[in-house]
Design a protein around this motif. Sequence first.
Motif, PDB file in Angstrom:
ATOM      1  N   UNK A  59     -47.718  30.978 -26.834  1.00 31.81           N
ATOM      2  CA  UNK A  59     -47.446  29.997 -27.881  1.00 31.81           C
ATOM      3  C   UNK A  59     -47.785  30.571 -29.252  1.00 31.81           C
ATOM      4  N   UNK A  60     -46.916  30.306 -30.207  1.00 27.19           N
ATOM      5  CA  UNK A  60     -47.190  30.582 -31.617  1.00 27.19           C
ATOM      6  C   UNK A  60     -46.778  29.360 -32.428  1.00 27.19           C
ATOM      7  N   UNK A  61     -47.621  28.958 -33.354  1.00 31.15           N
ATOM      8  CA  UNK A  61     -47.271  27.855 -34.255  1.00 31.15           C
ATOM      9  C   UNK A  61     -47.883  28.126 -35.624  1.00 31.15           C
ATOM     10  N   UNK A  71     -51.751  30.787 -28.845  1.00 25.25           N
ATOM     11  CA  UNK A  71     -52.349  30.061 -27.732  1.00 25.25           C
ATOM     12  C   UNK A  71     -51.610  30.365 -26.448  1.00 25.25           C
ATOM     13  N   UNK A  72     -52.168  29.881 -25.342  1.00 27.24           N
ATOM     14  CA  UNK A  72     -51.476  29.907 -24.048  1.00 27.24           C
ATOM     15  C   UNK A  72     -51.209  28.470 -23.629  1.00 27.24           C
ATOM     16  N   UNK A  73     -49.985  28.167 -23.283  1.00 30.37           N
ATOM     17  CA  UNK A  73     -49.643  26.868 -22.702  1.00 30.37           C
ATOM     18  C   UNK A  73     -49.412  27.083 -21.221  1.00 30.37           C
ATOM     19  N   UNK A  74     -50.084  26.293 -20.386  1.00 31.75           N
ATOM     20  CA  UNK A  74     -49.948  26.422 -18.943  1.00 31.75           C
ATOM     21  C   UNK A  74     -49.645  25.061 -18.337  1.00 31.75           C
ATOM     22  N   UNK A  85     -51.521  16.152 -21.399  1.00 33.38           N
ATOM     23  CA  UNK A  85     -51.744  17.489 -21.941  1.00 33.38           C
ATOM     24  C   UNK A  85     -53.146  17.581 -22.532  1.00 33.38           C
ATOM     25  N   UNK A  86     -53.855  18.649 -22.183  1.00 28.25           N
ATOM     26  CA  UNK A  86     -55.201  18.910 -22.664  1.00 28.25           C
ATOM     27  C   UNK A  86     -55.145  20.070 -23.651  1.00 28.25           C
ATOM     28  N   UNK A  87     -55.659  19.850 -24.852  1.00 24.46           N
ATOM     29  CA  UNK A  87     -55.764  20.906 -25.858  1.00 24.46           C
ATOM     30  C   UNK A  87     -57.229  21.321 -25.920  1.00 24.46           C
ATOM     31  N   UNK A  88     -57.490  22.614 -25.697  1.00 24.14           N
ATOM     32  CA  UNK A  88     -58.864  23.090 -25.565  1.00 24.14           C
ATOM     33  C   UNK A  88     -59.181  24.116 -26.637  1.00 24.14           C
ATOM     34  N   UNK A  89     -60.349  23.917 -27.288  1.00 26.09           N
ATOM     35  CA  UNK A  89     -60.786  24.778 -28.380  1.00 26.09           C
ATOM     36  C   UNK A  89     -61.984  25.607 -27.926  1.00 26.09           C
ATOM     37  N   UNK A  90     -62.049  26.879 -28.333  1.00 26.75           N
ATOM     38  CA  UNK A  90     -63.060  27.789 -27.780  1.00 26.75           C
ATOM     39  C   UNK A  90     -64.388  27.745 -28.507  1.00 26.75           C
ATOM     40  N   UNK A  91     -65.394  28.303 -27.850  1.00 23.91           N
ATOM     41  CA  UNK A  91     -66.686  28.489 -28.477  1.00 23.91           C
ATOM     42  C   UNK A  91     -66.647  29.592 -29.514  1.00 23.91           C
ATOM     43  N   UNK A 111     -50.817  19.628 -18.107  1.00 20.44           N
ATOM     44  CA  UNK A 111     -50.429  20.689 -19.020  1.00 20.44           C
ATOM     45  C   UNK A 111     -51.641  21.017 -19.886  1.00 20.44           C
ATOM     46  N   UNK A 112     -51.716  22.257 -20.375  1.00 22.74           N
ATOM     47  CA  UNK A 112     -52.928  22.697 -21.061  1.00 22.74           C
ATOM     48  C   UNK A 112     -52.559  23.717 -22.128  1.00 22.74           C
ATOM     49  N   UNK A 113     -53.157  23.559 -23.316  1.00 19.22           N
ATOM     50  CA  UNK A 113     -53.024  24.548 -24.378  1.00 19.22           C
ATOM     51  C   UNK A 113     -54.401  25.088 -24.722  1.00 19.22           C
ATOM     52  N   UNK A 114     -54.603  26.388 -24.496  1.00 18.25           N
ATOM     53  CA  UNK A 114     -55.812  27.086 -24.936  1.00 18.25           C
ATOM     54  C   UNK A 114     -55.470  27.758 -26.258  1.00 18.25           C
ATOM     55  N   UNK A 115     -56.184  27.386 -27.307  1.00 20.88           N
ATOM     56  CA  UNK A 115     -55.792  27.796 -28.650  1.00 20.88           C
ATOM     57  C   UNK A 115     -56.834  28.715 -29.270  1.00 20.88           C
ATOM     58  N   UNK A 116     -56.372  29.665 -30.065  1.00 22.68           N
ATOM     59  CA  UNK A 116     -57.260  30.568 -30.789  1.00 22.68           C
ATOM     60  C   UNK A 116     -57.962  29.868 -31.940  1.00 22.68           C
ATOM     61  N   UNK A 117     -59.091  30.463 -32.361  1.00 23.04           N
ATOM     62  CA  UNK A 117     -59.671  30.197 -33.671  1.00 23.04           C
ATOM     63  C   UNK A 117     -59.414  31.435 -34.520  1.00 23.04           C
TER      64      UNK A 117
END
Length: 319
Positions: A59-61, A71-74, A85-91, A111-117
């Motif tokens: 994913x790119x936005x 990010x990765x969408x799975x 859909x779950x959007x998850x932010x990292x430590x 569905x899940x989006x793991x997103x960068x900081x």
Amino acid sequence: MALFDLPADQLRNYRSGTAEPPDFDAFWDKTLTETRAHPLAVTFEPVDTPLTGVRVWDVTFAGYGGHPVKGWFTAPADATGPLPVVVQYPGYNGGRGLPHSWGLWPLAGYAHLAVDVRGQGGGDTPDPVGSAPSTAGFMTRGVEHQDTYFYRRVHADAVRAVEAARSHPLADPTRTVAVGGSQGGGITLAVGALVPDLAAVAVDVPFLCHFERAVTITDANPYGEIGRYLTVHRGAEGTVLRTLGYVDGVFFAARGRAPALFSVGLMDDVCPPSTVYAAYNAYAGEKRIEVYPFNRHEGGGAHHEAVRLRWVGEVLGRG
């Protein structure tokens, strides 16, 4: 680490006495208006992986300033949608990492989006914005003013991540959940305030809360970065704390309305329990907190992941 913060009975009722910036809402309205002036420009590129039970998209936005965020969408391999859909932010210093790290939610049927900081080491997203002098790390980048502060860009990116996730054909926008731990928990509090129609938020051992207390009772990183900055920039305390007020999770919590699950470790010297309770007690919506008396910043670990998974299902009517 033994218990070092307030006694448990005082923690349960602890509140921050810090005054929020008078233009807090106007600042964030302006920030999101400027961010949304750029097209979202979201793309989902299918990725070939050995994960036979999970489909993956790269994913790119466009986030703050129109800057690209990754990010990765799975989703479950056989899903036809629409899915919650779950959007998850990292430590802190985390990021999207590798796709196989994010199997929990798609295995549970989400569905899940793991997103960068942006700019942090665990992802693939740069931060193209420069900074005045700062200490090592991210906590003091642009801290001279709220307009230039690092987490202004991060929180704007995080809101756009929700918009990106909701745009995927498999996603059900009405069942969007934001989750995160530590830094991700602080970001989740911001998103819960800035995206008013979330179905739920899960806020684990949150960072970025009650800075005025945090920087005086722990020198552990990342809060320790602020203290080190102030040892050099003597007399800048007022300016720094004023800037930090615009990203304080306590003030975002007061605007949160979605059902919320918090967690806290009572021996946590990274995100002290009183700072977590300050956000929890300020939270305006329906809420619950899981307390782990003998745990530090790991909180409930995998045990709490199971608690969180069941709680989200119950809130969405799936449990």
